[in-house]
Design a protein around this motif. Sequence first.
Motif, PDB file in Angstrom:
ATOM      1  N   UNK A  13      -5.406   4.790   9.837  1.00 11.64           N
ATOM      2  CA  UNK A  13      -4.180   4.035   9.687  1.00 11.64           C
ATOM      3  C   UNK A  13      -4.420   2.763   8.889  1.00 11.64           C
ATOM      4  N   UNK A  14      -3.354   2.191   8.357  1.00 12.94           N
ATOM      5  CA  UNK A  14      -3.465   0.923   7.657  1.00 12.94           C
ATOM      6  C   UNK A  14      -4.192   0.990   6.336  1.00 12.94           C
ATOM      7  N   UNK A  15      -4.141   2.153   5.683  1.00 15.30           N
ATOM      8  CA  UNK A  15      -4.886   2.330   4.437  1.00 15.30           C
ATOM      9  C   UNK A  15      -3.997   2.311   3.198  1.00 15.30           C
ATOM     10  N   UNK A  16      -2.744   1.952   3.354  1.00 15.65           N
ATOM     11  CA  UNK A  16      -1.854   1.901   2.199  1.00 15.65           C
ATOM     12  C   UNK A  16      -1.202   3.224   1.867  1.00 15.65           C
ATOM     13  N   UNK A  17      -1.275   4.179   2.796  1.00 19.01           N
ATOM     14  CA  UNK A  17      -0.727   5.522   2.564  1.00 19.01           C
ATOM     15  C   UNK A  17       0.801   5.481   2.430  1.00 19.01           C
ATOM     16  N   UNK A  18       1.455   4.868   3.402  1.00 14.82           N
ATOM     17  CA  UNK A  18       2.917   4.785   3.363  1.00 14.82           C
ATOM     18  C   UNK A  18       3.383   3.917   2.194  1.00 14.82           C
ATOM     19  N   UNK A  19       2.711   2.801   1.977  1.00 13.27           N
ATOM     20  CA  UNK A  19       3.043   1.915   0.858  1.00 13.27           C
ATOM     21  C   UNK A  19       2.952   2.662  -0.464  1.00 13.27           C
ATOM     22  N   UNK A 145      -9.147   2.232   0.525  1.00 12.60           N
ATOM     23  CA  UNK A 145      -9.609   0.857   0.441  1.00 12.60           C
ATOM     24  C   UNK A 145     -11.088   0.863   0.074  1.00 12.60           C
ATOM     25  N   UNK A 146     -11.514  -0.186  -0.589  1.00 19.66           N
ATOM     26  CA  UNK A 146     -12.925  -0.271  -0.992  1.00 19.66           C
ATOM     27  C   UNK A 146     -13.748  -0.914   0.122  1.00 19.66           C
ATOM     28  N   UNK A 147     -13.966  -0.142   1.193  1.00 23.34           N
ATOM     29  CA  UNK A 147     -14.757  -0.560   2.349  1.00 23.34           C
ATOM     30  C   UNK A 147     -15.847   0.480   2.593  1.00 23.34           C
ATOM     31  N   UNK A 148     -16.921   0.080   3.278  1.00 19.71           N
ATOM     32  CA  UNK A 148     -18.040   0.979   3.527  1.00 19.71           C
ATOM     33  C   UNK A 148     -17.600   2.199   4.339  1.00 19.71           C
ATOM     34  N   UNK A 149     -16.798   1.995   5.377  1.00 19.80           N
ATOM     35  CA  UNK A 149     -16.369   3.109   6.224  1.00 19.80           C
ATOM     36  C   UNK A 149     -15.457   4.084   5.487  1.00 19.80           C
ATOM     37  N   UNK A 150     -14.886   3.624   4.372  1.00 13.41           N
ATOM     38  CA  UNK A 150     -14.055   4.489   3.537  1.00 13.41           C
ATOM     39  C   UNK A 150     -14.821   5.735   3.101  1.00 13.41           C
ATOM     40  N   UNK A 180      -6.603   1.102  -3.320  1.00 20.30           N
ATOM     41  CA  UNK A 180      -5.532   0.231  -2.820  1.00 20.30           C
ATOM     42  C   UNK A 180      -6.109  -1.018  -2.160  1.00 20.30           C
ATOM     43  N   UNK A 181      -5.235  -2.019  -1.993  1.00 26.74           N
ATOM     44  CA  UNK A 181      -5.629  -3.295  -1.383  1.00 26.74           C
ATOM     45  C   UNK A 181      -6.890  -3.846  -2.062  1.00 26.74           C
ATOM     46  N   UNK A 182      -6.901  -3.754  -3.390  1.00 18.77           N
ATOM     47  CA  UNK A 182      -8.107  -4.081  -4.152  1.00 18.77           C
ATOM     48  C   UNK A 182      -8.196  -5.581  -4.405  1.00 18.77           C
ATOM     49  N   UNK A 183      -9.354  -6.140  -4.112  1.00 21.87           N
ATOM     50  CA  UNK A 183      -9.602  -7.563  -4.321  1.00 21.87           C
ATOM     51  C   UNK A 183     -10.817  -7.689  -5.228  1.00 21.87           C
ATOM     52  N   UNK A 187     -17.254  -8.896  -3.778  1.00 27.33           N
ATOM     53  CA  UNK A 187     -18.375  -8.133  -4.324  1.00 27.33           C
ATOM     54  C   UNK A 187     -18.413  -6.727  -3.738  1.00 27.33           C
ATOM     55  N   UNK A 188     -18.125  -6.615  -2.424  1.00 27.99           N
ATOM     56  CA  UNK A 188     -18.164  -5.310  -1.768  1.00 27.99           C
ATOM     57  C   UNK A 188     -17.174  -4.338  -2.400  1.00 27.99           C
ATOM     58  N   UNK A 189     -15.993  -4.826  -2.727  1.00 31.10           N
ATOM     59  CA  UNK A 189     -14.981  -3.954  -3.342  1.00 31.10           C
ATOM     60  C   UNK A 189     -15.511  -3.334  -4.626  1.00 31.10           C
ATOM     61  N   UNK A 190     -16.143  -4.150  -5.439  1.00 36.02           N
ATOM     62  CA  UNK A 190     -16.676  -3.664  -6.716  1.00 36.02           C
ATOM     63  C   UNK A 190     -17.843  -2.706  -6.493  1.00 36.02           C
ATOM     64  N   UNK A 191     -18.668  -2.996  -5.481  1.00 36.60           N
ATOM     65  CA  UNK A 191     -19.822  -2.131  -5.196  1.00 36.60           C
ATOM     66  C   UNK A 191     -19.376  -0.755  -4.716  1.00 36.60           C
ATOM     67  N   UNK A 192     -18.395  -0.725  -3.832  1.00 36.98           N
ATOM     68  CA  UNK A 192     -17.896   0.564  -3.319  1.00 36.98           C
ATOM     69  C   UNK A 192     -17.234   1.351  -4.442  1.00 36.98           C
TER      70      UNK A 192
END
Length: 248
Positions: A13-19, A145-150, A180-183, A187-192
Amino acid sequence: MKTKIVAVINQKGGTGKTTTTINLGSALSKQGHKVLLLDLDPQSNLSYSLAVSSPDQTLAEAFVGAKSLKEILVEKDGLWVAPGSNELVDVEISLVTQPERESFLKSMLSQVKGFDYVLIDCPPSLSVLTLNALTAAHEVLIPLQMEVLTLQGLDQIMNTIEKVKKAFNPKLKIKGIVVVMFDVRRKLSLEVLDYLRENVQEKIFDSHIRLNVKLAEAPSFGKSILDYDSTSNGAKDYKALAAEFSLA
């Protein structure tokens, strides 16, 4: 054009799917396409976000045969919406014991004509309802989202899609991954993102959806970001995604 049915899925949930379902649909509509959005999530966030919060009939009635899919549709800002409701929880429980339980939505959609795109907002779980969406769909769109658990979650999604292809829908393919929700400042976002580009064979759309306050505000006004603030970064990003999406 032939109707393209696209399941928008992520088991978190909360991954920007509905958006993404709403605003990609809105952007495609403003390109001149006729678009149907299906709110297959019992939480009904898509319906609420478009101010379709108290419809007379919902997808639950269509699943049990009390209404046809065409009868429950609501028009909103140039989009057509098949509203969701909490009753989809009961529908899901009842589907478990039904023969061909995975094909109900496919049968329902076969009765609806004239749409260029059908975008299905799936529940945040790999459930019987999600299975129905994947069986009915031609393509899958995955907001990430650009997160490790993604990365772990993406493996689960890919495995599920492969199982559905083998068992129910051999023509199903992955349309692509939407960041989505890209920042860009993180640094983590770019690495993922770099890791995905190097290790995932599926298409990653060049259009990234940036973090944007206006995107978070729009549902409170019952509007897509393009109708709420067409000059915002969120609107610009979804317009760019729609242009890329329709050519992919």
